[in-house]
Design a protein around this motif. Structure first.
Motif, short mmCIF file in Angstrom:
data_model
loop_
_atom_site.label_atom_id
_atom_site.label_comp_id
_atom_site.label_asym_id
_atom_site.label_seq_id
_atom_site.Cartn_x
_atom_site.Cartn_y
_atom_site.Cartn_z
N GLU A 7 0.87 -1.18 0.00
CA GLU A 7 0.00 0.00 0.00
C GLU A 7 0.91 1.23 0.00
O GLU A 7 1.95 1.24 0.65
N GLY A 25 3.46 -4.04 3.68
CA GLY A 25 3.05 -2.94 4.53
C GLY A 25 2.77 -1.69 3.72
O GLY A 25 2.47 -1.76 2.53
N SER A 45 5.29 -1.66 8.39
CA SER A 45 4.88 -3.04 8.18
C SER A 45 3.44 -3.27 8.63
O SER A 45 2.96 -2.65 9.58
N PHE A 46 2.73 -4.16 7.92
CA PHE A 46 1.40 -4.56 8.35
C PHE A 46 1.45 -5.39 9.64
O PHE A 46 0.47 -5.47 10.37
N ASP A 47 2.61 -5.99 9.92
CA ASP A 47 2.72 -6.93 11.04
C ASP A 47 2.97 -6.24 12.38
O ASP A 47 2.82 -6.84 13.42
#
Length: 279
Positions: free
Chosen positions: A205, A233, A245-247
């Motif tokens: 994204e 991410g 990051s998405f995490d």
């Protein structure tokens, strides 16, 4: 006078007659040749051979062959040699997606209309309709019964000037970057009414601003190449450039250098080491 140098009149007369006869024969042959050529041309232009027997269209993607042929004015009754390319070009200029037209004439009487269309830079999405946006800034009528995958989708865009601005930015990017974009949402913020959110085909994204979009987005391939293969991410490109990051909620990268597409990844375990040092 020396002997052999004097030619009597009686000897010269036959040669003069022969020369005049040859000259007259050449004139007669030339006259007959021109006459028969003219006769053949008259017969040719009166025969079906001088009329267009076949009309083909090449290079068109959004305009049908039938529409182009009908608007061009070329028919089976058109003279093969009398077709005016400028008139055909002017007639087909009514199509906003057509940039240029050339005629390819092939003997004896075949004509191909070679069309150059403007490239599509994006599609405006309204409900379940997709309207192509061309590189000349024109928006075409919605497509019927198809889901486009050859250009990014613009979603939540309403103002024509904003759409045109976004299209101009996309035109400034190389195809390799444009083809990596799936969707572009207009997500204005209080501090930036031009804020946008991009969803990429590779799973990332991107948060960016229209006003600096092409300048920053051109570095996208270099930025992604510095990230771990399995890390997905948000790549922020509003002011500085950094990766989230998405995490995990914390930033996984520091701001990039102003002159390049470099991301300095934050070493994993940094926070843990700092805690240990405090202990």
């Amino acid at each position: 006078m020396e002997k052999g140098k004097v030619v009597s009149l009686e000897d010269r007369v036959p040669k003069l007659k022969e020369h005049r006869k040859q000259k007259s024969n050449r004139r007669l042959i030339l006259f007959l040749s021109v006459f028969f050529i003219l006769i053949l041309l008259v017969i040719y232009f009166q025969s079906p051979l001088s009329k267009v027997s076949s009309i083909d269209v090449a290079g068109n993607k959004t305009v049908s062959d039938e529409e182009i042929i009908n608007i061009s004015g070329i028919t089976a009754k058109s003279g093969f040699w009398s077709i005016d390319e400028k008139e055909v070009n002017d007639a087909l200029s009514d199509f906003e997606q057509i940039q240029n037209v050339k005629l390819d004439k092939q003997l004896p009487n075949k004509v191909t209309i070679v069309v150059e269309e403007y490239h599509k830079v994006a599609y405006i999405v309204k409900g379940d309709q997709y309207s192509p946006i061309l590189e000349n800034g024109k928006t075409l009528d919605p497509l019927e019964g198809t889901f486009p995958d050859d250009a990014p989708l613009l979603i939540n865009w309403s103002k024509a000037e904003e759409i045109e601005e976004m299209a101009m930015e996309l035109m400034s990017l190389p195809d390799s970057v444009t083809n990596a974009i799936s969707e572009i949402y207009h997500t204005p913020e209080k501090t930036d009414p031009w804020h946008i959110t991009l969803y990429m085909n590779d799973g990332y994204e991107v948060q960016a601003s229209v006003r600096s979009f092409s300048k920053k987005m051109i570095d996208y391939p270099a930025i992604v190449s510095q990230l771990a293969p399995n890390s997905k991410g948000i790549i922020h490109m509003e002011v500085g450039t950094y990766f989230e990051s998405f995490d995990k909620k914390d930033e996984a990268a520091l701001e990039a250098a102003d002159d390049g597409a470099s991301l300095e990844a934050e070493p994993e375990g940094t926070e843990q080491n700092e805690n240990e040092d405090e202990r």
